[in-house]
Design a protein around this motif. Structure first.
Motif, PDB file in Angstrom:
ATOM      1  N   ALA A 194       0.830  -1.203   0.000  1.00 52.44           N
ATOM      2  CA  ALA A 194       0.000   0.000   0.000  1.00 52.44           C
ATOM      3  C   ALA A 194       0.866   1.256   0.000  1.00 52.44           C
ATOM      4  N   ILE A 195       1.926   1.234   0.767  1.00 55.94           N
ATOM      5  CA  ILE A 195       2.835   2.384   0.804  1.00 55.94           C
ATOM      6  C   ILE A 195       3.523   2.555  -0.545  1.00 55.94           C
ATOM      7  N   THR A 196       3.925   1.450  -1.141  1.00 56.89           N
ATOM      8  CA  THR A 196       4.563   1.504  -2.453  1.00 56.89           C
ATOM      9  C   THR A 196       3.597   2.055  -3.498  1.00 56.89           C
ATOM     10  N   LEU A 197       2.352   1.610  -3.451  1.00 55.31           N
ATOM     11  CA  LEU A 197       1.342   2.111  -4.380  1.00 55.31           C
ATOM     12  C   LEU A 197       1.112   3.606  -4.175  1.00 55.31           C
ATOM     13  N   TYR A 198       1.013   4.014  -2.920  1.00 55.87           N
ATOM     14  CA  TYR A 198       0.823   5.432  -2.618  1.00 55.87           C
ATOM     15  C   TYR A 198       1.983   6.259  -3.162  1.00 55.87           C
ATOM     16  N   ALA A 224       3.578  10.052  -9.638  1.00 55.71           N
ATOM     17  CA  ALA A 224       2.964  10.226 -10.957  1.00 55.71           C
ATOM     18  C   ALA A 224       2.069  11.463 -10.977  1.00 55.71           C
ATOM     19  N   ASN A 225       2.282  12.347 -10.028  1.00 57.06           N
ATOM     20  CA  ASN A 225       1.570  13.623  -9.927  1.00 57.06           C
ATOM     21  C   ASN A 225       0.081  13.478  -9.610  1.00 57.06           C
ATOM     22  N   VAL A 226      -0.296  12.407  -8.919  1.00 54.59           N
ATOM     23  CA  VAL A 226      -1.666  12.269  -8.432  1.00 54.59           C
ATOM     24  C   VAL A 226      -1.714  12.993  -7.085  1.00 54.59           C
ATOM     25  N   PRO A 227      -2.711  13.847  -6.860  1.00 58.62           N
ATOM     26  CA  PRO A 227      -2.792  14.542  -5.569  1.00 58.62           C
ATOM     27  C   PRO A 227      -2.816  13.557  -4.401  1.00 58.62           C
ATOM     28  N   ALA A 228      -2.248  13.966  -3.288  1.00 56.05           N
ATOM     29  CA  ALA A 228      -2.092  13.072  -2.132  1.00 56.05           C
ATOM     30  C   ALA A 228      -3.426  12.539  -1.634  1.00 56.05           C
ATOM     31  N   ASP A 229      -4.465  13.377  -1.582  1.00 49.53           N
ATOM     32  CA  ASP A 229      -5.756  12.898  -1.093  1.00 49.53           C
ATOM     33  C   ASP A 229      -6.380  11.875  -2.036  1.00 49.53           C
ATOM     34  N   LYS A 230      -6.197  12.073  -3.338  1.00 48.85           N
ATOM     35  CA  LYS A 230      -6.709  11.106  -4.319  1.00 48.85           C
ATOM     36  C   LYS A 230      -5.916   9.796  -4.249  1.00 48.85           C
ATOM     37  N   ALA A 231      -4.613   9.918  -4.070  1.00 44.03           N
ATOM     38  CA  ALA A 231      -3.775   8.721  -3.949  1.00 44.03           C
ATOM     39  C   ALA A 231      -4.173   7.923  -2.715  1.00 44.03           C
ATOM     40  N   LYS A 232      -4.466   8.627  -1.625  1.00 50.68           N
ATOM     41  CA  LYS A 232      -4.898   7.949  -0.396  1.00 50.68           C
ATOM     42  C   LYS A 232      -6.221   7.225  -0.631  1.00 50.68           C
ATOM     43  N   ASP A 233      -7.158   7.869  -1.351  1.00 51.34           N
ATOM     44  CA  ASP A 233      -8.450   7.231  -1.659  1.00 51.34           C
ATOM     45  C   ASP A 233      -8.262   5.970  -2.504  1.00 51.34           C
ATOM     46  N   VAL A 234      -7.355   6.050  -3.469  1.00 54.03           N
ATOM     47  CA  VAL A 234      -7.088   4.888  -4.323  1.00 54.03           C
ATOM     48  C   VAL A 234      -6.506   3.744  -3.501  1.00 54.03           C
ATOM     49  N   VAL A 235      -5.569   4.060  -2.628  1.00 55.18           N
ATOM     50  CA  VAL A 235      -4.941   3.025  -1.797  1.00 55.18           C
ATOM     51  C   VAL A 235      -5.968   2.392  -0.860  1.00 55.18           C
ATOM     52  N   GLU A 236      -6.839   3.193  -0.277  1.00 54.02           N
ATOM     53  CA  GLU A 236      -7.874   2.649   0.613  1.00 54.02           C
ATOM     54  C   GLU A 236      -8.835   1.742  -0.143  1.00 54.02           C
TER      55      GLU A 236
END
Length: 75
Positions: A4-8, A14-26
């Motif tokens: 999950a950390i690696t994916l985040y 890849a310039n995905v906003p941090a909040d969106k990246a967190k949503d994707v990981v969750e």
């Protein structure tokens, strides 16, 4: 957790906003919890096979019993 950390990190790099990246990981973690392993499936298959074998045996013995009973009435 390491994946999950690696994916985040990959999403953020890849310039995905941090909040969106967190949503994707969750969402990804939720989906990973629903996956079953191959060994679990094999165990379930063996259990179902045993149940089916027992049911078929009971049906066969009932059918033989009915045939024997009907033959006695014919004689």
């Amino acid at each position: 957790m390491k994946a999950a950390i690696t994916l985040y990190d990959a999403l953020v790099s890849a310039n995905v906003p941090a909040d969106k990246a967190k949503d994707v990981v969750e969402a990804w973690e939720k989906e990973m919890n629903d996956l079953v392993t191959q060994s679990y499936l094999k165990a379930e298959l063996k259990e179902l096979e045993l149940k089916l074998t027992l049911r078929m045996g009971m049906m066969l013995s009932a059918a033989v019993g009915i045939m024997i009973a009907s033959m006695r009435f014919m004689l």
